[in-house]
Design a protein around this motif. Structure first.
Motif, PDB file in Angstrom:
ATOM      1  N   ALA A 187       0.840  -1.368  -0.089  1.00 10.96           N
ATOM      2  CA  ALA A 187       0.013   0.051   0.031  1.00 10.96           C
ATOM      3  C   ALA A 187       0.921   1.193  -0.013  1.00 10.96           C
ATOM      4  O   ALA A 187       2.155   1.351   0.211  1.00 10.96           O
ATOM      5  CB  ALA A 187      -0.942   0.016   1.250  1.00 10.96           C
ATOM      6  N   GLY A 188       0.030   2.465  -0.202  1.00 11.90           N
ATOM      7  CA  GLY A 188       0.740   3.605  -0.327  1.00 11.90           C
ATOM      8  C   GLY A 188       1.965   4.208   0.816  1.00 11.90           C
ATOM      9  O   GLY A 188       1.627   3.713   1.698  1.00 11.90           O
ATOM     10  N   ILE A 239       3.970   8.311   6.684  1.00  7.79           N
ATOM     11  CA  ILE A 239       2.471   8.190   6.586  1.00  7.79           C
ATOM     12  C   ILE A 239       2.139   7.130   5.813  1.00  7.79           C
ATOM     13  O   ILE A 239       2.625   6.928   4.549  1.00  7.79           O
ATOM     14  CB  ILE A 239       1.617   9.379   6.281  1.00  7.79           C
ATOM     15  N   ARG A 240       1.069   6.085   6.197  1.00  6.81           N
ATOM     16  CA  ARG A 240       0.822   5.023   5.253  1.00  6.81           C
ATOM     17  C   ARG A 240      -0.568   4.919   5.598  1.00  6.81           C
ATOM     18  O   ARG A 240      -1.363   4.933   6.795  1.00  6.81           O
ATOM     19  CB  ARG A 240       1.369   3.739   5.922  1.00  6.81           C
ATOM     20  N   GLY A 241      -1.600   4.707   4.554  1.00  7.62           N
ATOM     21  CA  GLY A 241      -3.091   4.730   4.663  1.00  7.62           C
ATOM     22  C   GLY A 241      -3.372   3.258   5.057  1.00  7.62           C
ATOM     23  O   GLY A 241      -4.274   3.122   5.842  1.00  7.62           O
ATOM     24  N   GLU A 242      -2.529   2.185   4.532  1.00  9.73           N
ATOM     25  CA  GLU A 242      -3.074   0.824   5.249  1.00  9.73           C
ATOM     26  C   GLU A 242      -1.588   0.200   6.008  1.00  9.73           C
ATOM     27  O   GLU A 242      -1.134  -0.678   5.320  1.00  9.73           O
ATOM     28  CB  GLU A 242      -3.489  -0.028   4.003  1.00  9.73           C
ATOM     29  N   PRO A 287      -0.689   4.668  11.435  1.00 15.72           N
ATOM     30  CA  PRO A 287      -0.821   5.545  10.025  1.00 15.72           C
ATOM     31  C   PRO A 287       0.328   6.736   9.967  1.00 15.72           C
ATOM     32  O   PRO A 287       0.657   7.044   8.900  1.00 15.72           O
ATOM     33  CB  PRO A 287      -2.166   5.989   9.806  1.00 15.72           C
TER      34      PRO A 287
END
Lengths: 306, 309
Positions: free
Chosen positions: B25-26, B52-55, B93
């Motif tokens: 993931a991003g 930062i990571r969304g998932e 996140p």
């Protein structure tokens, strides 16, 4: 007997006085009950104060999703805060303070109808409203809206439909760099001494925060544990459009991050982001490369300011 | 190199460049810059960057590379609190990473450029191209000999107080300048809490009565207004000044709570002189008591000694 009466006399007097006092109170109460009193308590406008957005701190979006941001404050209602009918909140870019209303809601710059939770004690209610701010909310520390800030507003309405609102101080929405690569680079089978020709692998690069991005691409040699073979990184080529391997258009991948010059403007919507671009890939295999099915390597996509 | 021609001449070995993995993931950074044009020689500066990571479903290793090809000397100034390789934990996140800058005392007065590449390391696949995501933090530092005082008021509130205590306005100040600083002045207008147009008191606290905040640090400081208010609710309007500019305005309610009554006397926790007097009396009493006990014991001892002799 006379002696006993003489001794008890003061106590009798005390008891009598007590009885008269109680009787007096009782008769007063009767009087009060029988009097007709009328009183109208007027409505007092609730007052909102002490509003803060994200506790005064800058807001950083979260990649490709929402970030919960609190708008907090106090509402004082002298008719009792339990009489508050509704408290809602707004979060918006500061230049929109007059125009951010439900009909102009926009996940880039104006969030309306934010639900609030209230904790009521007497005439004072502590209010906390959680705004879900999307990753593409306009940044104010950089880019076209720098110089502005983000504000929070709490609106309170009481049972008589009188309202009051107050704003927070401004905080920055931080411009952030994010990316997602939603496809793989799968070259399939290539003969030694051959290349992918006009067949390209395609990677879709998405901008998943609130600033325009470019990507820097780099890689490492592909290796095979089974055959001890290596495919040097420079035999991978890439381009921003479909290309023929060794046809002159593709750029050579190296170990140093190099700008791919993709076009990903600041996103303006989500689900999915509306800012993405493709990068096309091809590979050549030099003669002498041992046969194997386990060649592997890593290509890195680094987001950078456009 | 024309690989097609080579392939016609030489033995062909077919190799399989297997299907690559779908990437993780991003990933991103916030903000993507460490920018301070006002560093003094010998100063220390820190900047928090969120990774930062969304998932964030799995732990993910992040490796850092710091490059400064134009100004290699600043590589020794820049460090990262978490080191150059660390884990981004699953379920987080926004992971804070602290970039530290220590400017040498003999640094030249000029602008320095560098960058920090943050690269995530996904789990390697058995074969094929694994896609790794990263982001670049641009570092732009200026060393100067000019003091640049500046600050932001991050949060502020008027606290509820007890009767007899000064009205306390608590400010969280972020010093964004390169020297210690404090507000020039803080003003308050106090209105009746039920009729907010009725002005009761006006007061101000000047800089000399406020605590300094060190360069690039954030600290809570209080402005205390010596005003005499009866128990009740009040409405305060506050202005914080940086020189002649108002940098923060607040309008809020606060309460004055009744002070404690002891034997019919109202005693505020801020009536320090009463506590000082009571303290002195207690000390004096304890001192006298000790002396009396000491003397009486001494007398007894002498009497005993006399009897023995």
């Amino acid at each position: 007997m006379a002696e006993k009466l003489k001794k008890s006399f003061p106590w009798l007097i005390i008891l009598l006085c007590g009885f008269l006092i109680i009787l007096g109170f009782y008769s007063q109460e009767i009087k009060a009950d029988s009097a007709a009193t009328t009183l109208s308590v007027g409505n007092v406008v609730p007052i909102v104060s002490g509003v803060a957005l994200n506790a005064g701190g800058s807001i950083s979006p979260t990649e490709n999703t929402i970030v919960d941001v609190d708008i907090t404050g106090k509402v004082v209602d002298d008719n009792g805060c339990s009489g508050l009918k509704a408290t809602t909140a707004l979060a918006y870019r500061s230049d929109l303070s007059a125009s951010c209303v439900p009909s102009t809601s926009n996940d880039n710059n104006c969030y309306t109808g934010v639900a609030c939770a209230t904790s009521c004690s007497g005439t004072v209610a502590d209010v906390t409203c959680a705004a879900d701010i999307w990753f593409h909310a306009d940044s104010t520390d950089s880019g076209g809206w720098s110089g502005y800030t983000w504000l929070g507003t709490i609106l309170a309405t009481d049972s008589a439909d009188t309202t009051h609102q107050a704003d927070s101080s401004g905080v920055e929405m931080i411009g952030s760099l994010c990316l997602d690569v939603a496809a793989s680079i799968a070259y399939g089978t290539v003969a030694a001494g051959g290349d992918t020709g006009t067949t390209n692998q395609q990677t879709l690069i998405s901008d998943t925060c609130n600033t325009a991005i470019d990507v820097l691409v780099s890689g490492v040699d592909m290796t095979s544990a089974a055959s001890s073979g290596t495919v040097a990184v420079e035999y991978q080529h890439y381009y921003t459009a479909a290309f023929t391997f060794d046809g002159g258009d593709g750029s050579t991948l190296t170990g140093s991050p190099t700008a791919a010059e993709i076009a990903c403007a600041k996103p303006t919507s989500h689900g999915p982001t509306d800012s993405s671009d493709d990068l096309f890939w091809g590979i050549g295999i030099i003669v002498g490369t041992p046969t194997a099915t386990d060649y592997g390597g890593v290509d890195t996509f680094t987001a950078t300011n456009d | 190199m024309n690989l097609r021609n080579f392939s016609k001449l030489l033995i062909v070995f077919s190799i399989i460049l297997a299907w690559a993995s779908i990437c993780q993931a991003g990933f991103g950074i916030s903000p993507p810059v460490v920018n301070n044009p006002n560093l003094l020689r010998g100063s220390h500066y820190e900047k928090q960057i969120l990774l930062i990571r969304g998932e964030p479903k799995e732990d993910l290793r992040a490796n850092l590379i710091i490059e400064a090809s134009e100004n290699p000397e600043i590589l020794n100034w820049i460090s990262v609190e978490q080191g150059t390789s660390f884990i981004l934990p699953k379920g987080v996140p926004q992971f804070p990473m602290i970039v530290r800058v220590d400017v040498p005392k003999d640094a030249a007065y000029k602008t320095y450029k560098a960058y920090i590449d943050v690269k995530t390391i996904p789990e390697a696949k058995e074969s094929g191209i694994t896609v790794a995501l990263g982001a670049r933090i641009n570092v732009l530092l200026g060393v100067t000999d000019q003091p640049a005082p500046n600050f932001k008021v991050r949060t502020a509130e008027i606290l509820n107080i007890k009767e007899g205590c000064p009205v306390k306005y608590l400010m969280k100040i972020e010093n964004t300048g390169n020297v210690k600083t404090r507000p020039t002045k803080v003003e308050i207008k106090i209105f009746n809490g039920y009729q907010i147009e009725k002005l009761l008191e006006t007061s101000e606290v000047t800089a000399e009565n406020l605590t300094f905040v060190n360069a690039f640090k954030t600290k809570e400081i209080a402005a205390k207004f010596a005003v005499d208010l009866k128990p009740g609710r009040y409405w305060g309007e506050i202005k914080v000044f940086k020189d002649n500019e108002v940098v923060r305005e607040d309008k809020t309610f606060f309460s004055v709570l009744p002070a404690t009554e002891i034997l019919g006397f109202t005693i505020s926790p801020c009536d320090y002189w009463i506590f000082a007097i009571v303290g002195l009396v207690v000390l004096a009493g304890a001192g006298c008591g000790t002396r009396i006990i000491y003397k009486s014991r001494k007398k007894k001892r002498r009497k005993k000694e006399k009897r023995k002799s």
